[in-house]
Motif scaffolding. Structure first.
Motif, mmCIF file in Angstrom:
data_model
loop_
_atom_site.group_PDB
_atom_site.id
_atom_site.type_symbol
_atom_site.label_atom_id
_atom_site.label_comp_id
_atom_site.label_asym_id
_atom_site.label_seq_id
_atom_site.Cartn_x
_atom_site.Cartn_y
_atom_site.Cartn_z
ATOM 1 N N LEU A 217 0.970 -1.349 -0.031
ATOM 2 C CA LEU A 217 0.019 0.272 0.216
ATOM 3 C C LEU A 217 1.151 1.262 -0.332
ATOM 4 O O LEU A 217 1.642 1.530 0.565
ATOM 5 N N VAL A 218 0.254 2.323 -0.877
ATOM 6 C CA VAL A 218 1.266 3.306 -0.543
ATOM 7 C C VAL A 218 -0.025 4.915 0.279
ATOM 8 O O VAL A 218 -1.136 4.599 0.081
ATOM 9 N N PHE A 219 0.426 5.648 1.090
ATOM 10 C CA PHE A 219 -0.194 5.942 2.442
ATOM 11 C C PHE A 219 0.129 7.709 2.151
ATOM 12 O O PHE A 219 0.555 8.106 1.595
ATOM 13 N N GLY A 220 -1.428 8.045 1.927
ATOM 14 C CA GLY A 220 -1.823 9.535 2.141
ATOM 15 C C GLY A 220 -1.139 10.106 3.451
ATOM 16 O O GLY A 220 -0.641 9.638 4.396
ATOM 17 N N GLN A 221 -1.072 11.643 3.269
ATOM 18 C CA GLN A 221 -0.081 12.111 4.629
ATOM 19 C C GLN A 221 -1.128 12.026 5.959
ATOM 20 O O GLN A 221 -0.731 12.284 6.800
ATOM 21 N N GLY A 222 -2.107 11.780 5.964
ATOM 22 C CA GLY A 222 -3.089 11.915 6.957
ATOM 23 C C GLY A 222 -3.427 13.316 6.972
ATOM 24 O O GLY A 222 -3.083 14.301 6.908
ATOM 25 N N THR A 223 -4.781 13.372 7.627
ATOM 26 C CA THR A 223 -5.933 14.077 7.920
ATOM 27 C C THR A 223 -5.971 14.182 9.524
ATOM 28 O O THR A 223 -6.706 13.415 10.060
ATOM 29 N N ARG A 224 -5.330 15.010 10.437
ATOM 30 C CA ARG A 224 -6.010 15.117 11.761
ATOM 31 C C ARG A 224 -6.969 16.298 11.831
ATOM 32 O O ARG A 224 -7.274 16.881 11.650
ATOM 33 N N LEU A 225 -8.018 15.275 12.381
ATOM 34 C CA LEU A 225 -9.321 15.988 13.237
ATOM 35 C C LEU A 225 -9.396 16.014 14.357
ATOM 36 O O LEU A 225 -9.056 15.223 14.557
ATOM 37 N N THR A 226 -9.808 16.942 14.465
ATOM 38 C CA THR A 226 -9.639 17.892 15.834
ATOM 39 C C THR A 226 -11.003 18.341 16.175
ATOM 40 O O THR A 226 -11.950 19.127 15.034
ATOM 41 N N ILE A 227 -12.138 18.085 17.297
ATOM 42 C CA ILE A 227 -13.073 17.829 17.636
ATOM 43 C C ILE A 227 -14.279 19.221 18.492
ATOM 44 O O ILE A 227 -12.710 18.800 19.976
ATOM 45 N N ASN A 228 -14.419 20.135 18.366
ATOM 46 C CA ASN A 228 -14.924 21.130 19.870
ATOM 47 C C ASN A 228 -16.017 20.253 19.985
ATOM 48 O O ASN A 228 -17.362 20.363 18.867
ATOM 49 N N PRO A 229 -16.628 20.358 21.305
ATOM 50 C CA PRO A 229 -17.836 20.249 21.629
ATOM 51 C C PRO A 229 -18.411 20.739 21.744
ATOM 52 O O PRO A 229 -18.246 22.532 21.728
#
Lengths: 114, 111
Positions: free
Chosen positions: B99-111
């Motif tokens: 597999l070749v991977f992307g760099q990633g997306t970091r998801l942060t959620i404010n409640p």
């Protein structure tokens, strides 16, 4: 459910030493993979390990630094040799499992070299 | 070598909002995969796509395999706090086992 167990989960090692990481799959698999994930980065494939043959290494990775064993269809080890602080990373094993599991990962080994 | 360009790199959203992220490549892939990684864990497979144009859902997650076979997107609807993590796309080209991977997306959620 199919499981990949990896150990140790973390270790702190002195520079110049070696660490062997173990990966156990609860079903027989043809191919296993070892990845490195540097802090805050994506996954980079180190090598593909097939049972009964030499591992295939990706560009930038060599057998002397990262020797791999694959003694049977459920187990593999990765050794990080002559460690330096630059080897501090998360090391992940993966296997291609059947059915809907696909490419499944172990929980990783967090290595810190001091 | 093959590369996947994943965007955005990070997202800061309010709980309840919808999320969209995508991956593009200059190469054709036969399989697109989307993973989520939480701290101290390995990536967990969310959705697998095997056919150009395929649209697949897994609960609040929907992913599509682009018709050009060079892109894929992942949508998360009505985000909740447990959606926090890093999302990776991965592609597999024909005849390749790796597999070749992307760099990633970091998801942060404010409640």
């Amino acid at each position: 459910s199919a499981v990949i167990s990896q150990k140790p989960s973390r270790d702190i090692c002195q520079r110049g030493t070696s660490l062997t990481i173990q990966c156990q799959v609860d079903s027989q698999v043809t191919m296993m993979f070892w990845y490195r994930q540097q802090p805050g980065q994506s996954l980079t494939l180190i090598a593909t390990a097939n049972q009964g043959s030499e591992a295939t290494y990706e560009s930038g990775f060599v057998i002397d630094k990262f020797p791999i064993s694959r003694p049977n269809l459920t187990f593999s080890t990765l050794t990080v040799s002559n460690m330096s602080p630059e080897d501090s990373s998360i090391y992940l094993c993966s296997a291609l499992l059947g059915g809907s599991y696909g490419y499944t990962f172990g929980s990783g080994t967090r290595l810190t070299v001091v | 070598g093959q590369q996947l360009n994943q965007s955005p790199q990070s997202m800061f959203i309010q709980e309840g909002e919808d999320v969209s992220m995508n991956c593009t490549s200059s190469s054709i892939f036969n399989t697109w995969l989307w993973y989520k990684q939480e701290p101290g864990e390995g990536p967990v497979l969310l959705i697998a796509l095997y056919k150009a144009g395929e649209l697949t859902s897994n609960g609040r997650l929907t992913a599509q395999f682009g018709i050009t076979r060079k892109d894929s997107f992942l949508n998360i609807s009505a985000s909740i706090p447990s959606d926090v993590g890093i999302y990776f796309c991965a592609g597999q080209s024909q005849g390749a086992q790796k597999l070749v991977f992307g760099q990633g997306t970091r998801l942060t959620i404010n409640p």
